[in-house]
Write a protein that holds these residues in place. Structure first.
Motif, PDB file in Angstrom:
ATOM      1  N   UNK A   1       0.766  -1.198   0.028  1.00  0.00           N
ATOM      2  CA  UNK A   1       0.082   0.123   0.120  1.00  0.00           C
ATOM      3  C   UNK A   1       1.136   1.194  -0.033  1.00  0.00           C
ATOM      4  N   UNK A   2       0.260   2.298  -0.586  1.00  0.00           N
ATOM      5  CA  UNK A   2       0.955   3.959  -0.715  1.00  0.00           C
ATOM      6  C   UNK A   2      -0.019   4.578  -0.066  1.00  0.00           C
TER       7      UNK A   2
ATOM      8  N   UNK B   1      -0.801  -5.080 -10.694  1.00  0.00           N
ATOM      9  CA  UNK B   1      -1.675  -4.236 -10.803  1.00  0.00           C
ATOM     10  C   UNK B   1      -1.636  -3.146 -10.103  1.00  0.00           C
ATOM     11  N   UNK B   2      -1.625  -1.801 -10.787  1.00  0.00           N
ATOM     12  CA  UNK B   2      -1.463  -0.608 -10.140  1.00  0.00           C
ATOM     13  C   UNK B   2      -2.751   0.007  -9.744  1.00  0.00           C
ATOM     14  N   UNK B   3      -3.041   0.748  -8.523  1.00  0.00           N
ATOM     15  CA  UNK B   3      -4.055   1.437  -8.308  1.00  0.00           C
ATOM     16  C   UNK B   3      -4.028   2.895  -8.638  1.00  0.00           C
ATOM     17  N   UNK B   4      -4.689   3.227  -9.754  1.00  0.00           N
ATOM     18  CA  UNK B   4      -4.500   4.657 -10.484  1.00  0.00           C
ATOM     19  C   UNK B   4      -4.869   5.737  -9.328  1.00  0.00           C
ATOM     20  N   UNK B   5      -5.658   5.518  -8.225  1.00  0.00           N
ATOM     21  CA  UNK B   5      -5.758   6.568  -7.248  1.00  0.00           C
ATOM     22  C   UNK B   5      -4.778   6.635  -6.232  1.00  0.00           C
TER      23      UNK B   5
ATOM     24  N   UNK C   1      11.130  -4.078  -2.496  1.00  0.00           N
ATOM     25  CA  UNK C   1      10.385  -3.047  -3.560  1.00  0.00           C
ATOM     26  C   UNK C   1      10.108  -1.651  -2.818  1.00  0.00           C
ATOM     27  N   UNK C   2      10.272  -0.842  -3.577  1.00  0.00           N
ATOM     28  CA  UNK C   2      10.457   0.732  -3.461  1.00  0.00           C
ATOM     29  C   UNK C   2       9.532   1.274  -4.539  1.00  0.00           C
ATOM     30  N   UNK C   3       8.973   2.420  -4.001  1.00  0.00           N
ATOM     31  CA  UNK C   3       7.872   3.115  -4.628  1.00  0.00           C
ATOM     32  C   UNK C   3       8.454   4.512  -4.544  1.00  0.00           C
ATOM     33  N   UNK C   4       8.577   5.121  -5.673  1.00  0.00           N
ATOM     34  CA  UNK C   4       9.204   6.668  -5.735  1.00  0.00           C
ATOM     35  C   UNK C   4       7.975   7.480  -6.373  1.00  0.00           C
ATOM     36  N   UNK C   5       7.864   8.808  -5.986  1.00  0.00           N
ATOM     37  CA  UNK C   5       7.004   9.707  -6.319  1.00  0.00           C
ATOM     38  C   UNK C   5       7.520  11.050  -6.550  1.00  0.00           C
TER      39      UNK C   5
ATOM     40  N   UNK D   1       7.848  11.394   1.875  1.00  0.00           N
ATOM     41  CA  UNK D   1       7.145  10.623   2.893  1.00  0.00           C
ATOM     42  C   UNK D   1       7.989   9.091   3.172  1.00  0.00           C
ATOM     43  N   UNK D   2       7.965   8.600   4.173  1.00  0.00           N
ATOM     44  CA  UNK D   2       8.283   7.234   4.578  1.00  0.00           C
ATOM     45  C   UNK D   2       7.233   6.153   4.227  1.00  0.00           C
ATOM     46  N   UNK D   3       7.356   5.107   4.611  1.00  0.00           N
ATOM     47  CA  UNK D   3       6.471   3.974   4.230  1.00  0.00           C
ATOM     48  C   UNK D   3       6.545   3.693   2.694  1.00  0.00           C
TER      49      UNK D   3
END
Length: 272
Positions: A40-41, A87-91, A108-112, A117-119
């Motif tokens: 989750x993000x 599957x990516x949640x577009x929201x 796994x790492x998500x970048x924006x 933010x952490x987590x």
């Protein structure tokens, strides 16, 4: 059984958090092979002109580009192990991995864009399905006790243990390797206690109970061995009896011959 397994193996945890490099929090998640898992993000909504990227071990596997309103899954990345599984949640930007396998274990790492933010880093562990352990009689061991062997094959990150009732008797563990494990146990033939063999990882376990009355029958090898020993003993006893009989016969013949000679000598003396 479930509670005692995790009490004994408490250093395995299903979910935990630890501090990562540069203050980034790494959340660990564990599931069983074949399950789907969502990383989750914590976003209410992805902003316009924003891009979110998901990486597995620093390999780009999926991204959302709101500027172009486009979602891309990199099916050939990481040896194609994620093909048709993402599957990516577009929201929210959350990533779901479907029909997981042990090959999906990793970081796994998500970048924006402009996101501090952490987590946003996850350590995912996929555990293989556990098969129930198999208990076999071990006829190569002691003949005074019932020797049994509990085994599991092609396992990793598990422990294999013998229990007497609720008490742990012995245990063996393996972590990263995929190997076979075996754990022996000796019990008395008339033992009325309850014994069980348990294989477990942090999220599941399988148990096989030991049926002493059924499994602890005389081994064919031991029966054959006892038959041979009995035959040898009978042969030796027969030989000893035969020797004794011959000795008695010889003694009887010599005794008769001796007495006959004495009679002849006595008769000759009387004649003179």
């Amino acid at each position: 059984m479930q509670k005692k397994v995790f009490d004994v193996f408490i250093f395995f945890l299903c979910f935990w958090s630890l501090a990562g490099v540069f203050g980034v929090e790494v959340k660990s998640v564990s599931v069983t092979e074949g399950d789907s898992v969502t990383l989750p993000v914590k976003l209410t909504q992805i902003q316009e002109n924003e891009e979110i990227e998901w990486k597995f071990e620093d390999i780009l596997i999926a991204d959302i580009n709101r500027k172009d309103n486009n979602i891309t899954y990199y099916n050939n990345a990481a040896d194609g192990r994620f093909r048709d599984r993402l599957k990516l949640d577009t929201q929210s930007g959350s990533l779901t991995i479907m029909n997981t396998t042990t090959k999906h274990t990793g970081l796994y790492k998500v970048t924006r864009d402009h996101w501090t933010s952490v987590n946003n880093t996850f350590s995912l562990t996929i555990y293989a399905h556990l098969a129930a352990p198999v208990i076999n009689r071990d006829c190569s061991s002691s003949v005074q006790y019932c020797s049994v062997l509990c085994s599991v094959v092609n396992v990793s990150a598990v422990s294999l243990s013998w229990y007497k009732g609720n008490s742990l008797l012995s245990s063996i563990s393996v972590f990263n390797l995929s190997i076979s494990l075996s754990l022996p146990l000796e019990v008395e033939y008339q033992d009325k206690n309850t014994y069980s063999c348990v294989v477990y990882n942090p999220i599941s376990n399988q148990t096989t109970d030991l049926n002493i009355s059924t499994l602890c029958q005389p081994c064919p090898e031991h029966t054959h061995r006892f038959g041979v020993i009995e035959a040898v003993i009978r042969l030796v006893l027969s030989a000893l009896v035969g020797v004794a009989a011959v000795a008695l016969l010889i003694y009887d013949i010599r005794s008769r011959h001796f007495h006959l000679r004495r009679r002849v000598q006595t008769s000759a003396s009387n004649t003179d």
